[in-house]
Design an enzyme around this catalytic site. Structure first.
Site, short mmCIF file in Angstrom:
data_model
loop_
_atom_site.label_atom_id
_atom_site.label_comp_id
_atom_site.label_asym_id
_atom_site.label_seq_id
_atom_site.Cartn_x
_atom_site.Cartn_y
_atom_site.Cartn_z
N CYS A 24 16.06 38.38 54.16
CA CYS A 24 16.54 36.98 53.34
C CYS A 24 16.39 37.40 51.92
CB CYS A 24 15.82 36.03 53.90
SG CYS A 24 14.07 36.00 53.50
N CYS A 27 12.81 37.54 51.04
CA CYS A 27 12.07 39.06 51.32
C CYS A 27 12.36 40.01 50.57
CB CYS A 27 12.52 39.12 52.61
SG CYS A 27 12.00 37.85 53.87
N CYS A 384 7.26 23.98 46.85
CA CYS A 384 7.65 25.28 47.49
C CYS A 384 9.04 25.50 47.19
CB CYS A 384 7.41 25.29 49.11
SG CYS A 384 5.94 25.38 49.47
N CYS A 386 11.33 27.41 48.24
CA CYS A 386 12.20 28.21 49.19
C CYS A 386 13.85 27.80 49.11
CB CYS A 386 11.81 27.66 50.85
SG CYS A 386 10.13 28.38 51.19
N ASP A 428 50.16 43.61 36.07
CA ASP A 428 50.90 44.63 35.91
C ASP A 428 52.18 44.32 36.74
OD1 ASP A 428 51.85 47.35 35.31
OD2 ASP A 428 51.30 47.89 37.52
N THR A 430 54.98 46.89 38.16
CA THR A 430 55.09 47.93 39.03
C THR A 430 54.07 48.02 40.13
OG1 THR A 430 56.47 48.98 37.75
CG2 THR A 430 55.84 50.18 39.87
N ASP A 624 47.52 48.15 40.24
CA ASP A 624 47.36 48.67 41.48
C ASP A 624 45.92 49.76 41.38
OD1 ASP A 624 47.81 50.90 39.46
OD2 ASP A 624 50.05 51.11 40.21
#
Length: 745
Positions: A24, A27, A384, A386, A428, A430, A624
C-alpha cells in the site's frame, strides 16, 4: 587477460527484494523513509504492484543483514530475488501465512478469503475477544474488563513494536505510534472497552485497505498471466511444444485457432482474426495476414497462423506495459508530493495539539484530568493521517490500472494530473491524424498515359523506403505494371529521388524542387495546385528539365479523427495540426477535420510553436513516437500514437495502444475524473476529521467514534478511489465519414 592481472571491477548489480506485506502507499512510504536513512543506498525504487524494493547498496557502509533486519523490524518479510527473477514475486504459498498486524497487509494466492490472511485472522481474533468480553459483562464485570484488556493488548502489541521500530529508524510520528499511544492511554485511564474497540476498528480499516490495494493491483498483475506458458515451435515439417519464455528471436511458432499468441512477432503465413483486447483494449477482433505484427497474449479467433518471433519474453509488449506501469508508480503527482510534505508536518502537529489539550486545561485551569486526557487521546485517533495519505495514490493507482486495461498507458501520476489541465492539443499529421498509409489517387501525364507515368516513377522509387515512394510502387503493383530496372539511383533528402531508367535520366521530386530545376507549364502548375487544395501531396516526374507527369498521393484521415476532435472541443480544449507538408495540403485536411493548422514546419519550428502554446496554458503533443520525439519531449505532456512499439512506449508521457485519436480525449477525461476523485477524497479525509475534532472538544463524541473518524474516512476514500477501476470513458460519437475531395480533371 593474464592470470597475474586482477579482474576489472564490475558495476555491482542492484539488489531486488520481494517485501512481503509492502502493498500500500503508506507501506511504500515507510520503507522508503527507512532506506533513505541508511548510508550507502542509491537508486532506491519501490513497487507495491510487485511488492519489490530495488536499490544499489554499498555493503562496506551498510550490510544486507542490516537492511533486512530493519525491514523485519518494520513488520515486513524481505526475500532477496535473483536478478533474472526480479520481475516475478515468489509464488510460494507460504507468503500467505505471514502474520503482519498493523499497517501491513498480506499477499495471498488469488481467491484466498480475507479471513485466512494474517490481518484477517487478527481481525477475527480481536472481534471474538471483544464479543466475549461484552457477553461476560452480563455475567461478571471483572471477566469483562480482563477480556477488554486482552483484546486491546493483542491488537496493540504488533502496532507498538512497529511504532518503536519506526521511531528508532527515523520516523517517530508514524500512524502506528498514534494508535498505540491512544490505545495504551485508554487502558491507563480505565477505558479498556473503548481501547479494545479502537484496536478492532483500526484492524478492520487496515484489512479493508489491503483488500482495496489488491483490487487496484489485480488488473496490472493479470497482464503477466496473458501470455501462454507454452508455444508450438515449428521444426522442419512438424511442431514441438516448448516453454514460451524460452523462445528466441527469429524462431517460428504455430498458433492454432483459439490459442493465444506466445510472443510478439510477425505473421509469416495464414490469415485470421485476432482479439487484441487483452493487450490493447481494442474490443473488435482485427483481421491480420502475412506481414502484419502480432502481440503476445492476443487470441487467435480464426485460422492457423505461423509467426516469426521478433521479441523475447522479457521484452514483449506485455512485459513493457508492466514495466511502464511500475515506473509510473515512481512518478508522483504534484498533489501527492504536497500531501507527503504536508503529512510530515501534520502528524507531529496532531501529537502536539493532543498533548496540549490533555495537559493545559488541568494544569492551567484546574480541569478534570480524566476528561481532558480522554479528549487528548481522542484527538490522537482523529488526527491519524491514514485517509489523507491514501487519498491521492489510491486514486492514481486505480486510474492507471483502468487506463491500462483500455489501451491508455500513462507514465505516472505527474503525467496523469497534467493531461487533464492542458489548454491545447497539438497533433502531428502523418500517422497521427492520418492513417500513415498514403495511396496514389490521381496520375496526370504530359503526353504520356497514366500507366507509363506510374511505370517510370515506380522504377525511380523502387529502391526507396519513403512512404510516398512505397505508395507509388504499390500503385504500380496493383495496376500489374511491369517496372523496369533502374541504375544510378540516388535519394535527395527532402526533395525526391533520381535514377537512370532505360537510358533516361529521370527524377521524382516535390513541386518546390521541380520549380527550382525548370519552369513548369501552366497545365502542370494548375494540376499541382488543384491536388494540394484537395489535401493531396503532389510529386512531379521529370526527365531532365521536362515534366512528364504529376502524381497525387493522399494519406486519408483516420476514421475516428473528426469525432475525436469534436470531443476535444466539447471538453474545452483547443486543437492544432503541426505538419511539414505544404500549406494547401495541410489546410485542406485541417478543414475536413475542423482544426487549426500550422504547415511547412521544420523540426525547429515545431519546437518553437510547442513552447509558445505551452506558455498559453499547457500543451499536449500527439505524435507517432518516432520522428516526433523532440516535440513530444518539449510539450507539457507527450502522447505517442503507437501500437506498443518500443519508441512509442519510451519517448512520451503516455501512449495509445489502440492507435485511435479518440484515445486523446479519453486520456483527458480520465485525468479530470481522477483529479475530481482526489479532491473528493481529500474533502472526505479532512472534512470528517474537522467535524469530529469539534464534537470531541465539545464532549459529544467518544474514543470509538474518534477511530471511526479515521477508519470511516479511510473506507470512504478507498471505496471512492476504487470507483475509478470501473471507468470506461465517454462513449465516442460515431465517426462521421470523411468525404474524399473530388479528383482533379
Amino acid at each position: 587477460m593474464s592470470p597475474s592481472q586482477p579482474p576489472l571491477p564490475e558495476t555491482p548489480q542492484p539488489l531486488t527484494y520481494f517485501v512481503d506485506g509492502m502493498d500500500c502507499a503508506s507501506c511504500v512510504a515507510k520503507v522508503e523513509r527507512m532506506v533513505d536513512t541508511l548510508p550507502g543506498t542509491e537508486g532506491v525504487k519501490t513497487s507495491f504492484t510487485k511488492q519489490t524494493l530495488t536499490l544499489h547498496l554499498d555493503e562496506q557502509r551498510t550490510s544486507r543483514a542490516t537492511l533486512e533486519k530493519n525491514l523485519k523490524a518494520l513488520g515486513y518479510t524481505p526475500s532477496l530475488l535473483r536478478p533474472a527473477a526480479a520481475a516475478t514475486p515468489p509464488a510460494d504459498p507460504h507468503h500467505a501465512d505471514h502474520d503482519h498486524a498493523g499497517h501491513t497487509h498480506d499477499i495471498a494466492p488469488a481467491g484466498t478469503p480475507w479471513y485466512r490472511t494474517g490481518q484477517g485472522r487478527l481481525v477475527v481474533t480481536s472481534g471474538i475477544l471483544l464479543l466475549a468480553a461484552w457477553l461476560f459483562g452480563f455475567i461478571e464485570p471483572r471477566f469483562a474488563t480482563a477480556g477488554y484488556i486482552a483484546a486491546t493488548l493483542l491488537g496493540v502489541w504488533p502496532l507498538a513494536k512497529k511504532a518503536v521500530a519506526s521511531a528508532r529508524l527515523g520516523d517517530p510520528f508514524s500512524i502506528n505510534m498514534l494508535v498505540s499511544l491512544a490505545t495504551i492511554g485508554a487502558v491507563a485511564i480505565g477505558e479498556a472497552p473503548e481501547g479494545a474497540v479502537v484496536v478492532f476498528f483500526f484492524a478492520i480499516g487496515e484489512l479493508l485497505e489491503g483488500v482495496a490495494a489488491g483490487r487496484a493491483r489485480a488488473g496490472i498483475q493479470a497482464l503477466a498471466a496473458l501470455a501462454p506458458k507454452t508455444a508450438l515451435l515449428v521444426e522442419g515439417t512438424g511442431t514441438r511444444e516448448v516453454p514460451a519464455d524460452q523462445l528466441q528471436v527469429g524462431q517460428t511458432v504455430q498458433v492454432n485457432p483459439g490459442g493465444r499468441v506466445p510472443a510478439d512477432g510477425t505473421i509469416l503465413t495464414g490469415t485470421s482474426s485476432l482479439d487484441d483486447s487483452p493487450v490493447t483494449g481494442e474490443s473488435v477482433p482485427v483481421t491480420k495476414s502475412a506481414g502484419d505484427p502480432v502481440f503476445a497474449g492476443s487470441i487467435n479467433v480464426g485460422g492457423t497462423l505461423t509467426i516469426q518471433v521478433d521479441k523475447a519474453a522479457s521484452d514483449n509488449t506485455i512485459a513493457r506495459i508492466i514495466h511502464l506501469v511500475e515506473e509510473a508508480e515512481g512518478s508522483k503527482a504534484a498533489t501527492a508530493r504536497f500531501i507527503d510534505r504536508f503529512s510530515r508536518v501534520y502528524t507531529p502537529g496532531v501529537v502536539l495539539v493532543s498533548a496540549l489539550v490533555a495537559l493545559v486545561p488541568p494544569l492551567a485551569f484546574g480541569g478534570a484530568w480524566h476528561e481532558w486526557l480522554y479528549k487528548g487521546i481522542s484527538l490522537l485517533l482523529i488526527g491519524c493521517p491514514c485517509a489523507l495519505v491514501l487519498s491521492v495514490p489510491a486514486s492514481i493507482t486505480s486510474a492507471i490500472s483502468a487506463g491500462t486495461r483500455r489501451g491508455l498507458l500513462i507514465k505516472g501520476g505527474g503525467a496523469l494530473e497534467t493531461i487533464g489541465s492542458v489548454k491545447t492539443v497539438a497533433f502531428d499529421k502523418t500517422g497521427t491524424l492520418t492513417a500513415g498509409k498514403p495511396k496514389v489517387t490521381d496520375v496526370q501525364g504530359q503526353g504520356l498515359d497514366r500507366a507509363e507515368v506510374l511505370r517510370l516513377a515506380a522504377a525511380v522509387e523502387s529502391g526507396s523506403s519513403h512512404p510516398l515512394a512505397r505508395a507509388i510502387t504499390q500503385a504500380a503493383q496493383e495496376g500489374q505494371i511491369r517496372v523496369p530496372a533502374a541504375t544510378d539511383a540516388q535519394a535527395l533528402p527532402g526533395k525526391g529521388a533520381t535514377a537512370t531508367v532505360e537510358g533516361r535520366a529521370l527524377s521524382v521530386t516535390s513541386p518546390r524542387h521541380a520549380a527550382g530545376l525548370t519552369t513548369l507549364t501552366p497545365e502542370v502548375s494548375r494540376a499541382i495546385t488543384a491536388f494540394e487544395e484537395q489535401g493531396r501531396t503532389a510529386v512531379v516526374l521529370l526527365e531532365g528539365a521536362t515534366a512528364l507527369g504529376v502524381i497525387a498521393i493522399r494519406d486519408e484521415p483516420r476514421p475516428d479523427a473528426r469525432a475525436a476532435l469534436s470531443r476535444l472541443h466539447d471538453l474545452g480544449v483547443k486543437t492544432v495540426m503541426l505538419t511539414g507538408d505544404n500549406a494547401r495540403t495541410g489546410q485542406a485536411i485541417a478543414r475536413d477535420l475542423g482544426l487549426d493548422v500550422q504547415a511547412e514546419l521544420l523540426p525547429e519550428d515545431k519546437l518553437r510553436l510547442i513552447a509558445e502554446l505551452g506558455a498559453q496554458g499547457g500543451v499536449a503533443m500527439v505524435g507517432d513516437g518516432i520522428n516526433d520525439a523532440p516535440a513530444l519531449a518539449q510539450a507539457d505532456v507527450g502522447i505517442a500514437m503507437g501500437g506498443g512499439t518500443d519508441v512509442a512506449l519510451e519517448t512520451a508521457d503516455a501512449a495509445l495502444l489502440q492507435e485511435r485519436v479518440t484515445g486523446v480525449a479519453d486520456l483527458i477525461a480520465l485525468s479530470r475524473a481522477t483529479m475530481g476523485n482526489i479532491k473528493v477524497n481529500i474533502a472526505f479525509a479532512l472534512g470528517l476529521k474537522a467535524i469530529f475534532l469539534v464534537t470531541t472538544l465539545l464532549g459529544y463524541t467518544n474514543l470509538w467514534m474518534a477511530i471511526l473518524a479515521d477508519t470511516g474516512a479511510t473506507a470512504l476514500v478507498t471505496a471512492n478511489a476504487l470507483r475509478l477501476l470501473r471507468w470506461k470513458g465517454q462513449a465516442a460519437p460515431k465517426a462521421a465519414p470523411i468525404t474524399p475531395a473530388p479528383h482533379a480533371a
